[in-house]
Write a protein that holds these residues in place. Structure first.
Motif, PDB file in Angstrom:
ATOM      1  N   TYR A 218       0.821  -1.210   0.000  1.00  0.00           N
ATOM      2  CA  TYR A 218       0.000   0.000   0.000  1.00  0.00           C
ATOM      3  C   TYR A 218       0.858   1.265   0.000  1.00  0.00           C
ATOM      4  O   TYR A 218       0.406   2.316  -0.477  1.00  0.00           O
ATOM      5  CB  TYR A 218      -0.973  -0.020   1.168  1.00  0.00           C
ATOM      6  N   TYR A 219       2.068   1.169   0.511  1.00  0.00           N
ATOM      7  CA  TYR A 219       2.985   2.308   0.391  1.00  0.00           C
ATOM      8  C   TYR A 219       3.300   2.578  -1.076  1.00  0.00           C
ATOM      9  O   TYR A 219       3.277   3.730  -1.543  1.00  0.00           O
ATOM     10  CB  TYR A 219       4.268   2.028   1.180  1.00  0.00           C
ATOM     11  N   LYS A 220       3.580   1.515  -1.830  1.00  0.00           N
ATOM     12  CA  LYS A 220       3.845   1.669  -3.265  1.00  0.00           C
ATOM     13  C   LYS A 220       2.592   2.102  -4.020  1.00  0.00           C
ATOM     14  O   LYS A 220       2.676   2.901  -4.970  1.00  0.00           O
ATOM     15  CB  LYS A 220       4.370   0.350  -3.834  1.00  0.00           C
ATOM     16  N   ILE A 221       1.422   1.597  -3.590  1.00  0.00           N
ATOM     17  CA  ILE A 221       0.160   1.971  -4.247  1.00  0.00           C
ATOM     18  C   ILE A 221      -0.113   3.463  -4.061  1.00  0.00           C
ATOM     19  O   ILE A 221      -0.479   4.175  -5.009  1.00  0.00           O
ATOM     20  CB  ILE A 221      -1.005   1.116  -3.696  1.00  0.00           C
ATOM     21  N   VAL A 222       0.047   3.949  -2.826  1.00  0.00           N
ATOM     22  CA  VAL A 222      -0.183   5.373  -2.555  1.00  0.00           C
ATOM     23  C   VAL A 222       0.788   6.228  -3.356  1.00  0.00           C
ATOM     24  O   VAL A 222       0.422   7.286  -3.895  1.00  0.00           O
ATOM     25  CB  VAL A 222      -0.049   5.652  -1.047  1.00  0.00           C
ATOM     26  N   SER A 223       2.027   5.791  -3.460  1.00  0.00           N
ATOM     27  CA  SER A 223       3.021   6.538  -4.252  1.00  0.00           C
ATOM     28  C   SER A 223       2.612   6.608  -5.715  1.00  0.00           C
ATOM     29  O   SER A 223       2.746   7.666  -6.361  1.00  0.00           O
ATOM     30  CB  SER A 223       4.394   5.873  -4.123  1.00  0.00           C
ATOM     31  N   CYS A 224       2.088   5.506  -6.249  1.00  0.00           N
ATOM     32  CA  CYS A 224       1.643   5.493  -7.648  1.00  0.00           C
ATOM     33  C   CYS A 224       0.406   6.360  -7.848  1.00  0.00           C
ATOM     34  O   CYS A 224       0.289   7.069  -8.862  1.00  0.00           O
ATOM     35  CB  CYS A 224       1.357   4.055  -8.093  1.00  0.00           C
ATOM     36  N   ILE A 225      -0.517   6.307  -6.894  1.00  0.00           N
ATOM     37  CA  ILE A 225      -1.744   7.104  -7.012  1.00  0.00           C
ATOM     38  C   ILE A 225      -1.417   8.598  -6.963  1.00  0.00           C
ATOM     39  O   ILE A 225      -2.016   9.406  -7.679  1.00  0.00           O
ATOM     40  CB  ILE A 225      -2.745   6.717  -5.909  1.00  0.00           C
ATOM     41  N   ARG A 226      -0.456   8.982  -6.130  1.00  0.00           N
ATOM     42  CA  ARG A 226      -0.057  10.392  -6.051  1.00  0.00           C
ATOM     43  C   ARG A 226       0.526  10.891  -7.366  1.00  0.00           C
ATOM     44  O   ARG A 226       0.475  12.080  -7.671  1.00  0.00           O
ATOM     45  CB  ARG A 226       0.945  10.582  -4.924  1.00  0.00           C
ATOM     46  N   GLY A 227       1.065   9.971  -8.155  1.00  0.00           N
ATOM     47  CA  GLY A 227       1.650  10.364  -9.426  1.00  0.00           C
ATOM     48  C   GLY A 227       0.642  10.504 -10.549  1.00  0.00           C
ATOM     49  O   GLY A 227       0.982  10.991 -11.635  1.00  0.00           O
ATOM     50  N   SER A 229      -2.205  12.238 -12.555  1.00  0.00           N
ATOM     51  CA  SER A 229      -2.503  13.675 -12.679  1.00  0.00           C
ATOM     52  C   SER A 229      -3.972  14.005 -12.457  1.00  0.00           C
ATOM     53  O   SER A 229      -4.310  14.961 -11.764  1.00  0.00           O
ATOM     54  CB  SER A 229      -2.064  14.178 -14.065  1.00  0.00           C
ATOM     55  N   SER A 230      -4.877  13.217 -13.026  1.00  0.00           N
ATOM     56  CA  SER A 230      -6.304  13.534 -12.944  1.00  0.00           C
ATOM     57  C   SER A 230      -6.906  13.063 -11.630  1.00  0.00           C
ATOM     58  O   SER A 230      -6.533  12.009 -11.097  1.00  0.00           O
ATOM     59  CB  SER A 230      -7.061  12.904 -14.118  1.00  0.00           C
ATOM     60  N   VAL A 231      -7.860  13.847 -11.125  1.00  0.00           N
ATOM     61  CA  VAL A 231      -8.573  13.473  -9.897  1.00  0.00           C
ATOM     62  C   VAL A 231      -9.410  12.230 -10.127  1.00  0.00           C
ATOM     63  O   VAL A 231      -9.503  11.344  -9.262  1.00  0.00           O
ATOM     64  CB  VAL A 231      -9.458  14.642  -9.416  1.00  0.00           C
ATOM     65  N   GLN A 232     -10.032  12.136 -11.297  1.00  0.00           N
ATOM     66  CA  GLN A 232     -10.857  10.971 -11.615  1.00  0.00           C
ATOM     67  C   GLN A 232     -10.011   9.702 -11.660  1.00  0.00           C
ATOM     68  O   GLN A 232     -10.433   8.639 -11.203  1.00  0.00           O
ATOM     69  CB  GLN A 232     -11.563  11.179 -12.958  1.00  0.00           C
ATOM     70  N   GLY A 233      -8.796   9.816 -12.216  1.00  0.00           N
ATOM     71  CA  GLY A 233      -7.905   8.657 -12.258  1.00  0.00           C
ATOM     72  C   GLY A 233      -7.478   8.217 -10.864  1.00  0.00           C
ATOM     73  O   GLY A 233      -7.388   7.015 -10.585  1.00  0.00           O
ATOM     74  N   LYS A 234      -7.203   9.187  -9.987  1.00  0.00           N
ATOM     75  CA  LYS A 234      -6.844   8.845  -8.616  1.00  0.00           C
ATOM     76  C   LYS A 234      -7.996   8.137  -7.901  1.00  0.00           C
ATOM     77  O   LYS A 234      -7.781   7.149  -7.194  1.00  0.00           O
ATOM     78  CB  LYS A 234      -6.458  10.112  -7.852  1.00  0.00           C
ATOM     79  N   TYR A 235      -9.223   8.666  -8.102  1.00  0.00           N
ATOM     80  CA  TYR A 235     -10.387   8.068  -7.445  1.00  0.00           C
ATOM     81  C   TYR A 235     -10.617   6.650  -7.953  1.00  0.00           C
ATOM     82  O   TYR A 235     -10.907   5.741  -7.164  1.00  0.00           O
ATOM     83  CB  TYR A 235     -11.617   8.931  -7.698  1.00  0.00           C
TER      84      TYR A 235
END
Length: 335
Positions: A218-227, A229-235
Motif C-alpha cells: 500500500y505504500y507503493k500503491i499510494v506513491s503510484c496514485i499520487r503520481g 494527474s487527474s482526480v478521476q484517475g486517482k479516485y
C-alpha cells in the motif's frame, strides 16, 4: 481424582461465554444467525464469481478463495459451540479439541496470507497496469494460493505437534468457546517454555511478515496514485483498493485488539468475547464489504438471481409437497 499430571486426558470442557441458563437461547440464536449469514454470504460470492466469466480475473480468483476460507474458518468453531448449547454439554474430546485447534490455525493463517496476496495483486494492477495480466498470470495465482496453503498447514502442524507433547492437569476447563492454542498451553502441567517460544516466533514471522508485506504494497500503491494527474484517475485507482483495505483493517485491528486486551486485562472471559470479532464478525462482514462497494459483484449477483429465480421457485412447491407428504405418512403411521 487427585490433582496432578494426566498424560491420558480424554476430554476438555469449553466454558463458553456464560453459564446462566436464561442467556443460552439468546447466545444460540445470535451465533446461529451470524453463522448462517457468513455461510450464505460467502457462498453467494463464490457462486457469483464462478458463474460470471467476466469475473474470472486474478482479483476475483483470490476473493473466491478468501470467501471459501472464511466459511471454513467460522465452521471450525461455531457449529461445535451451537451443538454444546443445544445439548447443554460443554465437553469436547481431546482428539476433537486438537483437531479443532489445527484447522483453526490453518484457516486463520490462510486468511492472513490471502489478504497479503490480494494486496500484491492490487499493487500489480495499479503500479504496473500494462503488465498486470503478464505478472498475475494463472500459474502465479495458483502458485501463490498453493504456497499459502502449504505454509498454513505446516505452521498448524508444528503447533499441534508441540501441544501433543504436553501433559495436562485434572482441571481441564477452557475459558473459551473453542480450543484456542494459548488457552490449551496454559492448562498444561508440564514445561511450556518451548511451546511459548514457538508460538511467539512463528507469530512474528507468519503474522508480522504478511502485515509488513501489506504495508509495503500500500505504500507503493499510494506513491503510484499520487503520481496520477487527474482526480478521476486517482479516485478510480483508489476505489479498487477500498474493499480490500477495509477487510485488512477489520481483520488485523480486531486480531491485534484481542491480544492487547487479553494482555492488559488478564481475563480469559474478556478474551473470549473479543475473539468473536475476528472469528465470527469479520468473516460475516466480508461479503457485505466486497459486494456493497463493488459494481461487478453486484452485477454478477443480479444476473445469478435472475437466471436461477425460475428454478428456485419451481423447486419450492416440490419441496413443500415432499414435506407435506412426509407429514401425512408420519400421521398415518402413528395412527
Amino acid at each position: 481424582m487427585d490433582p496432578g499430571n494426566n498424560t491420558g486426558v480424554s476430554e476438555f470442557l469449553l466454558m463458553g461465554f456464560s453459564e446462566e441458563p436464561e442467556l443460552q437461547p439468546l447466545i444460540f440464536g445470535t451465533f446461529l444467525s451470524m453463522y448462517l449469514i457468513t455461510v450464505f454470504g460467502n457462498l453467494l460470492i463464490i457462486l457469483a464469481i464462478s458463474s460470471d466469466s467476466q469475473l474470472h480475473t486474478p482479483m476475483y480468483f483470490f476473493l473466491a478463495n478468501l470467501s471459501f476460507v472464511d466459511i471454513c474458518f467460522t465452521s471450525t468453531t461455531v457449529p461445535k459451540m451451537l451443538w454444546n448449547i443445544q445439548t447443554q454439554s460443554k465437553v469436547i474430546t481431546y482428539a476433537n479439541c486438537i483437531t479443532q485447534m489445527f484447522y483453526f490455525i490453518v484457516f486463520a493463517g490462510l486468511d492472513m496470507f490471502l489478504l497479503t496476496v490480494m494486496a500484491y495483486d492490487r499493487f500489480a494492477a495499479i503500479c504496473h497496469p500494462l503488465h498486470y495480466m503478464v505478472i498475475m498470470n494463472p500459474r502465479l495465482c495458483g502458485l501463490l494460493v498453493l504456497v499459502s496453503w502449504i505454509l498454513s498447514v505446516l505452521h498448524s502442524l508444528l503447533e499441534s505437534l508441540m501441544v501433543l507433547r504436553l501433559s495436562f492437569c485434572t482441571v481441564l476447563e477452557i475459558p473459551h468457546f473453542f480450543c484456542e492454542l494459548n488457552q490449551i498451553i496454559q492448562l498444561a502441567c508440564s514445561d511450556t517454555f518451548l511451546n511459548n517460544m514457538v508460538v511467539y516466533i512463528l507469530a512474528m514471522l507468519l503474522a508480522g511478515g504478511p502485515f509488513i508485506g501489506i504495508l509495503y504494497s500500500y505504500y507503493k500503491i499510494v506513491s503510484c496514485i499520487r503520481g496520477i494527474s487527474s482526480v478521476q484517475g486517482k479516485y478510480k485507482a483508489f476505489s479498487t483498493c477500498v474493499s480490500h483495505l477495509s477487510v485488512v483493517s477489520l481483520f488485523f485491528c480486531t486480531s491485534l485488539g484481542v491480544y492487547l486486551s487479553s494482555a492488559a486485562t488478564q481475563s480469559s472471559h474478556s478474551s473470549a468475547v473479543a475473539s468473536v470479532m475476528y472469528t465470527v464478525v469479520t468473516p460475516m462482514l466480508n461479503p457485505f464489504i466486497y459486494s456493497l462497494r463493488n459494481r461487478d459483484i453486484k452485477g454478477a449477483l443480479n444476473v445469478f438471481f435472475r437466471s436461477h429465480k425460475r428454478a428456485i421457485f419451481q423447486e419450492i412447491p416440490v419441496i413443500a409437497g415432499l414435506i407435506f407428504t412426509d407429514r401425512n405418512c408420519d400421521s398415518l403411521t402413528r395412527s
